[in-house]
Design a protein around this motif. Structure first.
Motif, mmCIF file in Angstrom:
data_model
loop_
_atom_site.group_PDB
_atom_site.id
_atom_site.type_symbol
_atom_site.label_atom_id
_atom_site.label_comp_id
_atom_site.label_asym_id
_atom_site.label_seq_id
_atom_site.Cartn_x
_atom_site.Cartn_y
_atom_site.Cartn_z
ATOM 1 N N GLY A 74 19.819 -1.476 -2.691
ATOM 2 C CA GLY A 74 19.164 -0.204 -2.419
ATOM 3 C C GLY A 74 18.327 0.289 -3.576
ATOM 4 O O GLY A 74 17.572 1.246 -3.428
ATOM 5 N N SER A 75 18.454 -0.337 -4.737
ATOM 6 C CA SER A 75 17.671 0.067 -5.902
ATOM 7 C C SER A 75 16.200 -0.278 -5.701
ATOM 8 O O SER A 75 15.858 -1.206 -4.971
ATOM 9 N N CYS A 76 15.341 0.473 -6.369
ATOM 10 C CA CYS A 76 13.895 0.335 -6.161
ATOM 11 C C CYS A 76 13.158 -0.124 -7.410
ATOM 12 O O CYS A 76 13.566 0.156 -8.531
ATOM 13 N N LEU A 77 12.056 -0.796 -7.169
ATOM 14 C CA LEU A 77 11.083 -1.162 -8.186
ATOM 15 C C LEU A 77 9.784 -0.468 -7.820
ATOM 16 O O LEU A 77 9.324 -0.573 -6.684
ATOM 17 N N VAL A 78 9.200 0.259 -8.759
ATOM 18 C CA VAL A 78 7.875 0.846 -8.570
ATOM 19 C C VAL A 78 6.994 0.202 -9.628
ATOM 20 O O VAL A 78 7.241 0.350 -10.821
ATOM 21 N N LEU A 79 6.004 -0.539 -9.187
ATOM 22 C CA LEU A 79 5.169 -1.288 -10.109
ATOM 23 C C LEU A 79 3.708 -1.030 -9.826
ATOM 24 O O LEU A 79 3.292 -1.007 -8.665
ATOM 25 N N CYS A 80 2.945 -0.804 -10.872
ATOM 26 C CA CYS A 80 1.492 -0.800 -10.738
ATOM 27 C C CYS A 80 0.906 -1.408 -11.998
ATOM 28 O O CYS A 80 1.472 -1.303 -13.085
ATOM 29 N N THR A 81 -0.191 -2.097 -11.818
ATOM 30 C CA THR A 81 -0.896 -2.717 -12.934
ATOM 31 C C THR A 81 -2.353 -2.890 -12.528
ATOM 32 O O THR A 81 -2.737 -2.609 -11.392
ATOM 33 N N THR A 82 -3.140 -3.343 -13.459
ATOM 34 C CA THR A 82 -4.569 -3.491 -13.225
ATOM 35 C C THR A 82 -4.866 -4.810 -12.524
ATOM 36 O O THR A 82 -4.347 -5.860 -12.923
ATOM 37 N N LEU A 83 -5.678 -4.753 -11.482
ATOM 38 C CA LEU A 83 -6.080 -5.942 -10.745
ATOM 39 C C LEU A 83 -7.094 -6.726 -11.575
ATOM 40 O O LEU A 83 -8.077 -6.169 -12.074
ATOM 41 N N SER A 110 4.388 -11.942 -6.712
ATOM 42 C CA SER A 110 5.483 -12.787 -7.212
ATOM 43 C C SER A 110 6.507 -11.976 -8.011
ATOM 44 O O SER A 110 7.670 -12.365 -8.087
ATOM 45 N N PHE A 111 6.094 -10.866 -8.581
ATOM 46 C CA PHE A 111 7.020 -10.034 -9.356
ATOM 47 C C PHE A 111 8.089 -9.413 -8.448
ATOM 48 O O PHE A 111 9.146 -9.027 -8.911
ATOM 49 N N ALA A 112 7.796 -9.318 -7.148
ATOM 50 C CA ALA A 112 8.738 -8.723 -6.194
ATOM 51 C C ALA A 112 9.480 -9.781 -5.374
ATOM 52 O O ALA A 112 10.060 -9.455 -4.341
ATOM 53 N N ALA A 113 9.509 -11.009 -5.840
ATOM 54 C CA ALA A 113 10.195 -12.078 -5.102
ATOM 55 C C ALA A 113 11.634 -11.673 -4.814
ATOM 56 O O ALA A 113 12.349 -11.193 -5.689
ATOM 57 N N GLY A 114 12.037 -11.816 -3.551
ATOM 58 C CA GLY A 114 13.397 -11.486 -3.144
ATOM 59 C C GLY A 114 13.623 -10.014 -2.831
ATOM 60 O O GLY A 114 14.711 -9.629 -2.423
ATOM 61 N N LEU A 115 12.606 -9.189 -3.014
ATOM 62 C CA LEU A 115 12.708 -7.753 -2.711
ATOM 63 C C LEU A 115 11.950 -7.447 -1.430
ATOM 64 O O LEU A 115 11.083 -8.215 -1.005
ATOM 65 N N THR A 116 12.242 -6.329 -0.818
ATOM 66 C CA THR A 116 11.532 -5.881 0.373
ATOM 67 C C THR A 116 10.442 -4.899 -0.052
ATOM 68 O O THR A 116 10.722 -3.924 -0.754
ATOM 69 N N VAL A 117 9.220 -5.172 0.368
ATOM 70 C CA VAL A 117 8.080 -4.308 0.051
ATOM 71 C C VAL A 117 7.627 -3.637 1.348
ATOM 72 O O VAL A 117 6.987 -4.270 2.185
ATOM 73 N N PRO A 118 7.979 -2.357 1.551
ATOM 74 C CA PRO A 118 7.582 -1.676 2.787
ATOM 75 C C PRO A 118 6.104 -1.283 2.768
ATOM 76 O O PRO A 118 5.434 -1.385 1.732
ATOM 77 N N GLU A 119 5.615 -0.829 3.903
ATOM 78 C CA GLU A 119 4.229 -0.343 4.009
ATOM 79 C C GLU A 119 4.038 0.829 3.058
ATOM 80 O O GLU A 119 4.959 1.598 2.854
ATOM 81 N N PRO A 120 2.885 0.980 2.437
ATOM 82 C CA PRO A 120 1.659 0.241 2.712
ATOM 83 C C PRO A 120 1.569 -1.102 2.006
ATOM 84 O O PRO A 120 0.538 -1.750 2.057
ATOM 85 N N GLY A 121 2.622 -1.556 1.357
ATOM 86 C CA GLY A 121 2.607 -2.865 0.719
ATOM 87 C C GLY A 121 1.819 -2.875 -0.573
ATOM 88 O O GLY A 121 1.528 -1.829 -1.153
ATOM 89 N N LEU A 122 1.467 -4.070 -1.011
ATOM 90 C CA LEU A 122 0.684 -4.253 -2.231
ATOM 91 C C LEU A 122 -0.758 -3.880 -1.963
ATOM 92 O O LEU A 122 -1.350 -4.338 -0.989
ATOM 93 N N GLY A 123 -1.314 -3.067 -2.833
ATOM 94 C CA GLY A 123 -2.712 -2.687 -2.697
ATOM 95 C C GLY A 123 -3.060 -1.589 -3.674
ATOM 96 O O GLY A 123 -2.248 -1.215 -4.528
#
Length: 111
Positions: free
Chosen positions: A33-42, A72-85
């Motif tokens: 249930g723990s979360c990862l919040v990630l953002c970086t420069t494209l 790839s940094f989220a391998a094995g985790l669930t990424v809900p909508e809106p997803g990566l972007g």
């Protein structure tokens, strides 16, 4: 539950494989249930040129990531909508404006 908040600092780990390993290590120590919040420069040619100038100033280098690397940094985790972007798309309603070069996602650990 817990979480890992990474607002645009992961780029200072300049090896994408090491970055993925680091994120997986952090998330592996957290409860379901723990979360990862990630953002970086494209990554783009313009961003690479800017990062080269930044590194030449003597500061800690910064490496932008491709969309594939970010995923790839989220391998094995669930990424809900809106997803990566672009992070400006995270607004639940209303105008988001033009897309930005900061990309990211929220992901959570299911097991």
């Amino acid at each position: 539950m817990g979480g890992v908040l990474d607002p645009d600092v992961i780029g200072h780990v300049t090896d994408p494989v090491a970055t993925a390993d680091l994120v997986q290590t952090y998330m592996g120590r957290l409860a379901s249930g723990s979360c990862l919040v990630l953002c970086t420069t494209l990554a783009s040619p313009e961003v690479s040129a800017a990062n080269e100038r930044y590194a030449a100033s003597g500061t800690i280098p910064y490496e932008a990531s491709t969309a594939e690397e970010m995923a790839s940094f989220a391998a094995g985790l669930t990424v809900p909508e809106p997803g990566l972007g672009p992070i400006n798309r995270w607004h639940p309603e209303g105008e988001t404006g033009p897309d930005v070069i900061q990309w990211g996602y929220v992901a959570y650990k299911q097991r």
